[in-house]
Design a protein around this motif. Structure first.
Motif, short mmCIF file in Angstrom:
data_model
loop_
_atom_site.label_atom_id
_atom_site.label_comp_id
_atom_site.label_asym_id
_atom_site.label_seq_id
_atom_site.Cartn_x
_atom_site.Cartn_y
_atom_site.Cartn_z
N ASP A 67 0.82 -1.21 0.00
CA ASP A 67 0.00 0.00 0.00
C ASP A 67 0.86 1.26 0.00
OD1 ASP A 67 -2.17 -1.64 0.11
OD2 ASP A 67 -2.58 -1.33 2.25
N THR A 69 -0.67 4.23 0.69
CA THR A 69 -1.29 5.11 1.68
C THR A 69 -2.32 4.34 2.48
OG1 THR A 69 -2.60 7.13 1.98
CG2 THR A 69 -3.02 5.88 -0.02
N GLU A 70 -2.55 4.76 3.69
CA GLU A 70 -3.59 4.15 4.52
C GLU A 70 -4.97 4.63 4.10
OE1 GLU A 70 -3.69 1.92 7.17
OE2 GLU A 70 -1.67 1.42 6.49
N THR A 71 -5.03 5.85 3.58
CA THR A 71 -6.32 6.45 3.24
C THR A 71 -6.42 6.67 1.74
OG1 THR A 71 -6.28 7.62 5.36
CG2 THR A 71 -7.90 8.35 3.73
N ASN A 73 -7.43 8.06 -1.87
CA ASN A 73 -7.83 9.39 -2.31
C ASN A 73 -8.02 9.37 -3.82
OD1 ASN A 73 -5.15 9.90 -3.53
ND2 ASN A 73 -4.46 9.98 -1.40
N SER A 772 -8.41 -1.75 -4.16
CA SER A 772 -8.15 -1.64 -2.72
C SER A 772 -7.00 -2.55 -2.31
CB SER A 772 -9.41 -1.98 -1.93
OG SER A 772 -9.82 -3.32 -2.19
N SER A 773 -6.51 -2.33 -1.11
CA SER A 773 -5.33 -3.01 -0.58
C SER A 773 -5.42 -4.53 -0.72
CB SER A 773 -5.16 -2.66 0.90
OG SER A 773 -4.14 -3.44 1.49
N LYS A 776 -4.33 -5.46 3.59
CA LYS A 776 -5.15 -5.26 4.77
C LYS A 776 -6.02 -6.50 5.02
CE LYS A 776 -5.50 -0.22 4.68
NZ LYS A 776 -6.43 0.94 4.59
#
Length: 818
Positions: A67, A69-71, A73, A772-773, A776
């Motif tokens: 990843d 970034t965690e968030t 955008n 998405s990741s 996670k």
């Protein structure tokens, strides 16, 4: 007492450090206890560089799948970046520069020994230092390379540091490459008198069911007097079946021939493997040992008989694959490589083409073990760049070393039947290409006379250069097998001009599987076909994705994931995988795979239903793609809407029934295996029956399923090895009250919890737009299915996984590690 406490404290501190203790031995894993950090401004080659705050990890490792970034955008989701230099070609992935460092200590058994490090694959441009000494640079991201560390190492008991700088910079690939040390690393601590790395080559001659000659050529470094070489052959059951002992004078290459009676032959149905143990002795004392698996088999190619394996004709049912492992990125973990070949074997393939570079030894081991024939490919470019900064920049200086590495490393794999010198080279229709084709073909034959040389030449190269197809002839002439990419229309004409030419479809469009297979069955000189592609891969994003065309606009939108509007030939963000595979990114069958089952006569009938198309839109599929269809008769909210139903069969007619009532009958057109129906949707049971005359041959039923009520977890194996090289692939399914998968569920987020001796290494689904990741502990399902990949931590015991989603019964599974 005080001394005991100090000893215990010292032991605990040392055992928890990042130092690796190395003993004498050949091909020891060098994967653990590395330190890692990204950054182009780091200079970490010196021994005293402070890496105490660097991340600790094990190899194989691919930083491009991690990843960003965690968030999420507007421009960054999971590991993907909208403005990545390779755009959709490289799956919007991010490369860069990074460093790896490893601290290690040699014990007393290493005194007087030679020490070698082997990297199986680093993408790309790897510079390696040991104790501050630069060992070299290796540009190619796919070939293995070896360095001699001996003269730069400290005395036993003292710390050494190996440092690797990896530079995946600029626009250098046409697909997802991954970044980093993504394959295994090995360390050998061996006597100065030793068998060379990749120094054993085994060839089987005069093969029959009664006898075979096993020829073993062994290269030895630093030969001295009083040396002998013993070769022992063992069966798959580990029974000694033959021995040969030879005294060595001054030769550094030793030739031995062993006659094997009643050998068990390696083939695609029974891939039987023997093991050769080569023992180097001096004055009766064992100095070095080298073990090598091999198969007893013969191969032959000619235009009259096609391809013969052990004297029997075999038609190649092939698929092309890229090297990534889906949610794991490029990480070549042993079980991930094996599972990829298991999926191919399970779905009817007997051959694989490595596109477009050498692969890991672990993948080839799986091909040997499972009986899959291999076209092993070396290059995607020669002298002319396909992207601005690709391997063509290095080809002139490196092609010989890289071909040598590939062939020497892979020589003993019985699964390999062809070496490919390149894919879709733009220069193959001019003098530069003719010269290069001959130069590479001749070089391969110097290294291996036992296999065919091929290359993939596409229909479009002459067209782009405004030349005729016949200008490919000089490039084909130097090959043993002519590879045709999307060019089956030239088979018969070329056969008349070149009757001895052996041909193979090195690539074809999946919707053209029937036409290509018909050509294989009709013409002995066409030995098989390789689809593009067997399995979805990262990069070349969306080239197989069906799109919706708004009839009021001159644009197209991706069907999967909603109302995207985009240019058909240039898929836009968000999208990351090709969607050209017969199998999706996590191994589930797609429409193209069911079609291929009927083409290859593995199945009598397959029925698929098209996803409802919104009013005002029309579907476009492109060259590689199938319609957006699946095995589902669950379309809540579409009651009485007309749905397209396609039935694949080789029978002459098909009848359709809905809830016990006859709907329609279709007679298949000559040369087609597809019957198309339009059926108003009513929940219940849809049945397709295929007939020859009045005789029913087979049927398939698709039933409307209920509402989702639970999560079901199903592991590929209930018991796995505790080694980090093994993995458990756990399928995640959303099911109704009767345990049926609910294929209409695309948006349920499943969260995972893991306890015990394992960790979640990756999560995934088949949706090419879900960026998405992968790392996670959560992922949405696609068509009711998902995947969680679990890696053991090295401890014996159990791993438990829980899966939760809002409103659904929890899923639970326990896996044993041994």
């Amino acid at each position: 007492m005080k001394q005991s406490i100090l000893f215990i404290i010292s032991y605990l501190l040392f055992s928890q450090s990042s130092f690796s203790q190395i003993k004498a031995g050949r091909n020891q894993s060098f994967d653990t206890n590395w330190k890692f950090k990204k950054g182009s401004k780091i200079e970490a080659k010196e021994v005293n560089f402070n890496d105490s705050d660097w991340r600790k990890l094990d190899i194989p490792h691919d930083w491009s799948i991690e990843d960003l970034t965690e968030t999420p955008n507007d421009s960054t989701i999971g590991p993907f970046y909208k403005n990545a230099i390779g755009k959709n070609a490289t799956a919007f992935s991010v490369g860069g520069t990074a460093w790896y460092r490893k601290h290690f200590v040699l014990d007393k058994s290493s005194v007087g020994k030679k020490v070698y490090v082997q990297f199986d694959g680093v993408y790309m441009n790897a510079d390696v230092w040991v104790n501050g000494h630069h060992l070299g640079n290796h540009p190619n991201g796919y070939t293995a390379f070896v360095y001699d560390l001996t003269t730069f190492l400290n005395a036993s008991g003292k710390e050494n540091v190996i440092a690797v700088q990896v530079k995946n910079e600029r626009d250098n690939s046409r697909w997802y490459s991954g970044s980093g040390i993504y394959r295994h690393v090995w360390l050998s601590v061996i006597s100065p008198l030793h068998i060379e790395n990749w120094g054993v080559q085994i060839v089987t001659n005069k093969v029959s069911e009664q006898t075979a000659e096993i020829h073993i050529a062994t290269k030895i470094d630093n030969v001295i007097s009083g040396v002998s070489l013993t070769t022992e052959l063992y069966s798959a059951e580990n029974k000694l079946v033959a021995t040969n002992i030879k005294q060595i004078s001054n030769e550094n290459k030793v030739e031995q021939t062993i006659s094997l009676k009643n050998p068990k032959l390696w083939d695609i149905e029974n891939p039987y493997l023997y093991k050769a143990k080569i023992i180097l002795k001096q004055n009766g004392k064992t100095i070095d040992e080298y073990s090598q698996n091999f198969g007893v088999r013969s191969i032959h190619f000619d235009a009259e008989n096609g391809f013969l394996l052990n004297g029997k004709n075999v038609k190649l049912k092939g698929g092309c694959i890229h090297h990534d492992n889906g949610p794991l990125g490029a990480m070549a973990i042993d079980r991930a490589e094996e599972r990829k070949i298991e999926l191919m074997k399970k779905n009817g393939y007997n051959a694989v083409r490595f596109a477009h570079n050498p692969y890991s030894a672990e993948l080839l081991n799986a091909c040997d073990k499972l009986g899959i024939l291999v076209m092993n490919e070396s290059f995607d470019m020669w002298n002319i760049n396909k992207t601005p900064d690709d391997y063509a920049d290095y080809f002139k200086d490196w092609w010989q070393q890289d071909l040598t590495s590939m062939i020497q490393k892979d020589f003993n794999h019985p699964s390999i039947i062809m070496w490919s010198i390149g894919n879709e080279l733009p220069e193959v229709v001019d003098s530069l290409g003719y010269e290069t084709s001959k130069k590479l073909s001749d070089f391969v034959r110097k290294l291996d006379t036992t296999r065919a040389v091929t290359a993939a030449i596409p229909f479009h190269v002459p067209l782009l250069k405004r030349k005729k197809w016949d200008t490919t002839a000089p490039s084909f002439e130097v090959l043993d097998v002519a590879g045709y990419n999307y060019a089956s229309q030239y088979y018969e004409g070329d056969h008349k001009k070149f009757p001895k030419r052996v041909m193979v479809a090195t690539e074809y469009f999946p919707p053209k599987a029937l036409e290509n297979w018909n050509a294989v069955e009709k013409n002995p000189y066409v030995i098989g076909m390789f689809s593009w592609a067997a399995i979805d891969y990262l990069g070349e994003a969306g080239i197989g994705l069906a799109r919706l065309k708004d009839n009021t606009k001159k644009q197209a939108g991706g069907m999967i994931g909603g109302d995207f509007v985009e240019t058909f030939m240039s898929p836009q963000w968000p999208i990351f995988n090709s969607y050209t595979g017969e199998l999706d990114l996590i191994g589930n069958k797609k429409s193209a795979s069911y079609y291929l089952d009927v083409v290859w006569q593995r199945s009598k009938i397959e029925m698929l239903v098209h996803r409802p198309i919104p009013a005002g839109y029309k579907e476009q599929t492109g060259f590689y793609g199938f319609p957006d269809e699946l095995k589902s008769w669950t379309w809540t909210g579409c009651e009485n809407d007309s749905l397209q139903v396609r039935v694949f069969t080789r029978s002459s007619s098909v009848k359709l029934e809905l809830n016990g009532k006859f709907i329609a009958e279709k007679t298949l057109e000559k040369g087609s295996i597809t019957a198309i129906f339009t059926v108003p949707y009513v929940a219940g049971k849809l049945v397709a029956r295929c007939f020859e005359g009045d005789k029913e041959i087979a049927s398939e039923t698709i039933t409307t399923v209920g509402k989702p009520v639970a999560i079901r977890l199903k592991a590929d194996r209930a018991t796995i090895n505790a080694s980090k090289n093994d993995l458990a692939y756990v399928n995640v399914e959303i099911v109704d009250e009767f345990a049926n998968v609910v294929p209409s569920v695309d948006d349920v987020l499943v969260k995972f919890n893991i306890e015990g001796n394992g960790k979640i290494l990756g999560v995934g689904n088949g949706n090419p737009r879900d960026m998405s990741s992968f790392q996670k502990p959560e992922k949405t399902v696609f068509q009711g299915k998902g995947l969680v990949i679990v890696q053991p931590t090295g401890q014996v015991g159990y791993i438990t996984i829980r899966a939760e989603a809002a409103g659904l019964k929890i899923g639970f599974i326990k896996i044993k590690t041994y």
